[in-house]
Design an enzyme around this catalytic site. Structure first.
Site, PDB file in Angstrom:
ATOM      1  N   ASP A  89      -5.465   5.891 -10.738  1.00 43.84           N
ATOM      2  CA  ASP A  89      -5.221   7.044  -9.712  1.00 43.84           C
ATOM      3  C   ASP A  89      -3.931   7.557  -9.572  1.00 43.84           C
ATOM      4  O   ASP A  89      -3.607   8.470  -8.925  1.00 43.84           O
ATOM      5  CB  ASP A  89      -5.868   6.563  -8.292  1.00 43.84           C
ATOM      6  CG  ASP A  89      -4.719   5.416  -7.931  1.00 43.84           C
ATOM      7  OD1 ASP A  89      -4.180   4.615  -8.858  1.00 43.84           O
ATOM      8  OD2 ASP A  89      -4.279   5.519  -6.733  1.00 43.84           O
ATOM      9  N   ASP A 127      -3.924  -1.461  -7.782  1.00 45.17           N
ATOM     10  CA  ASP A 127      -4.149  -0.840  -6.469  1.00 45.17           C
ATOM     11  C   ASP A 127      -4.362   0.499  -6.401  1.00 45.17           C
ATOM     12  O   ASP A 127      -4.140   1.470  -7.303  1.00 45.17           O
ATOM     13  CB  ASP A 127      -2.286  -0.993  -6.194  1.00 45.17           C
ATOM     14  CG  ASP A 127      -1.959  -2.429  -5.632  1.00 45.17           C
ATOM     15  OD1 ASP A 127      -2.803  -3.228  -5.807  1.00 45.17           O
ATOM     16  OD2 ASP A 127      -0.699  -2.395  -5.725  1.00 45.17           O
ATOM     17  N   ASP A 181      -6.233   0.123 -13.875  1.00 46.75           N
ATOM     18  CA  ASP A 181      -5.270  -0.133 -12.885  1.00 46.75           C
ATOM     19  C   ASP A 181      -5.860  -1.239 -11.627  1.00 46.75           C
ATOM     20  O   ASP A 181      -7.192  -1.074 -11.404  1.00 46.75           O
ATOM     21  CB  ASP A 181      -4.807   1.433 -12.470  1.00 46.75           C
ATOM     22  CG  ASP A 181      -4.212   1.047 -10.912  1.00 46.75           C
ATOM     23  OD1 ASP A 181      -2.922   0.399 -11.148  1.00 46.75           O
ATOM     24  OD2 ASP A 181      -4.438   1.966 -10.186  1.00 46.75           O
TER      25      ASP A 181
END
Length: 277
Positions: free
Chosen positions: A217, A13, A11
């Site tokens: 996250d 961001d 991922d």
């Protein structure tokens, strides 16, 4: 694990990129270590193709990448075979998701007829989106060049959120929570990208599947984390509860963002070294 191709899905961001300033410098040693080991790095993000092309240029990234939470996958010419037909950017596009026009049509109907309160990227100009995200106006325009998902700011309580989720499911659409926004998209997700690419990497060495790692996250990373051998759960930066996820080989760094990315990758590489010794 010796001799297996290492494939790392990440991922952006809040994981490879800092949540606040989008910086990635603390992750550089881990990225360099992956290059030295010949690992494949695959970027899998909620970002648009236009955003990803710019970030790949800054990063010097040459591998495949997934956009808009699995809405599409792009493979550089010759990465797997020489038979791939590229576009003007030297990429082969594999469309996995639902067209943006249909997503917007559904959202506008639900807002007007069902009374849901939300704002999407398609509802505001680049200056307003800059206020929401901290992006420059030019970066915001790239973020609005959407093809298969719509990020929204939801202005309701949990009950209304669940009602929206259920209503979208009846339209064959999904609502996923990201780092800043909810994403409305079709049935494909980041896990779809992982499954497609692991099959492609595995075809290079039949009988010797790649060793897969993923870092994320947020809720929209869960499908990706579930598909790999070693998932790495990056904590949130501002005290939010960590992603609810368990796995026997789960790695959970304490630092958020790119520092957590570095710690997670270094832990994986240490495991590989231990297995060789």
């Amino acid at each position: 694990m010796s001799g297996r191709q290492l494939v790392v899905f990440t991922d952006l961001d809040g994981t490879l990129l800092d949540h606040d300033d989008y910086g990635w410098a603390p992750a550089r040693p881990a990225l360099d270590a992956l290059r030295m080991r010949g690992a494949a790095l695959v970027l899998v993000s909620s970002k648009t193709r236009a955003e990803m092309l710019e970030f790949r240029r800054q990063l010097g990234h040459q591998g495949p990448f997934g956009v808009e939470n699995g809405g599409a996958l792009f493979i550089p010419q010759g990465h797997f075979t020489d038979q791939e037909t590229p576009d003007d950017d030297g990429l082969r596009a594999i469309v996995l998701g639902t067209p943006y026009t249909r997503i917007r049509t559904v959202l506008e109907r639900l807002r007007e007829r069902e009374g849901f309160a939300f704002e999407g990227f398609g509802d505001v100009n680049a200056l307003k989106l800059s206020e929401w995200t901290g992006l420059s106006p030019e970066q915001a325009r790239r973020a609005q060049a959407r093809e298969s998902s719509e990020p929204i700011l939801f202005h309701g309580d949990d009950r209304e959120l669940q009602r929206l989720r259920a209503t979208l499911e009846r339209e064959q659409l999904r609502l996923l929570r990201g780092g800043r926004f909810f994403s409305v998209q079709g049935p494909s997700d980041k896990g779809t990208v992982v499954r497609y690419l692991l099959k492609s990497y595995g075809a290079r060495k039949p009988g010797r599947p790649p060793l897969s790692v993923a870092l994320g996250d947020s809720e929209n990373d869960l499908a990706m984390l579930r598909e790999v051998d070693i998932p790495i759960r990056i904590p949130k930066k501002h005290g939010c509860a960590p992603l609810a996820f368990e796995h026997p080989r789960l790695i959970s760094p304490r630092a958020p963002g790119p520092r957590g990315f570095r710690a997670g990758i270094e832990a994986v590489l240490a495991r590989l070294d231990d297995d060789r010794n």
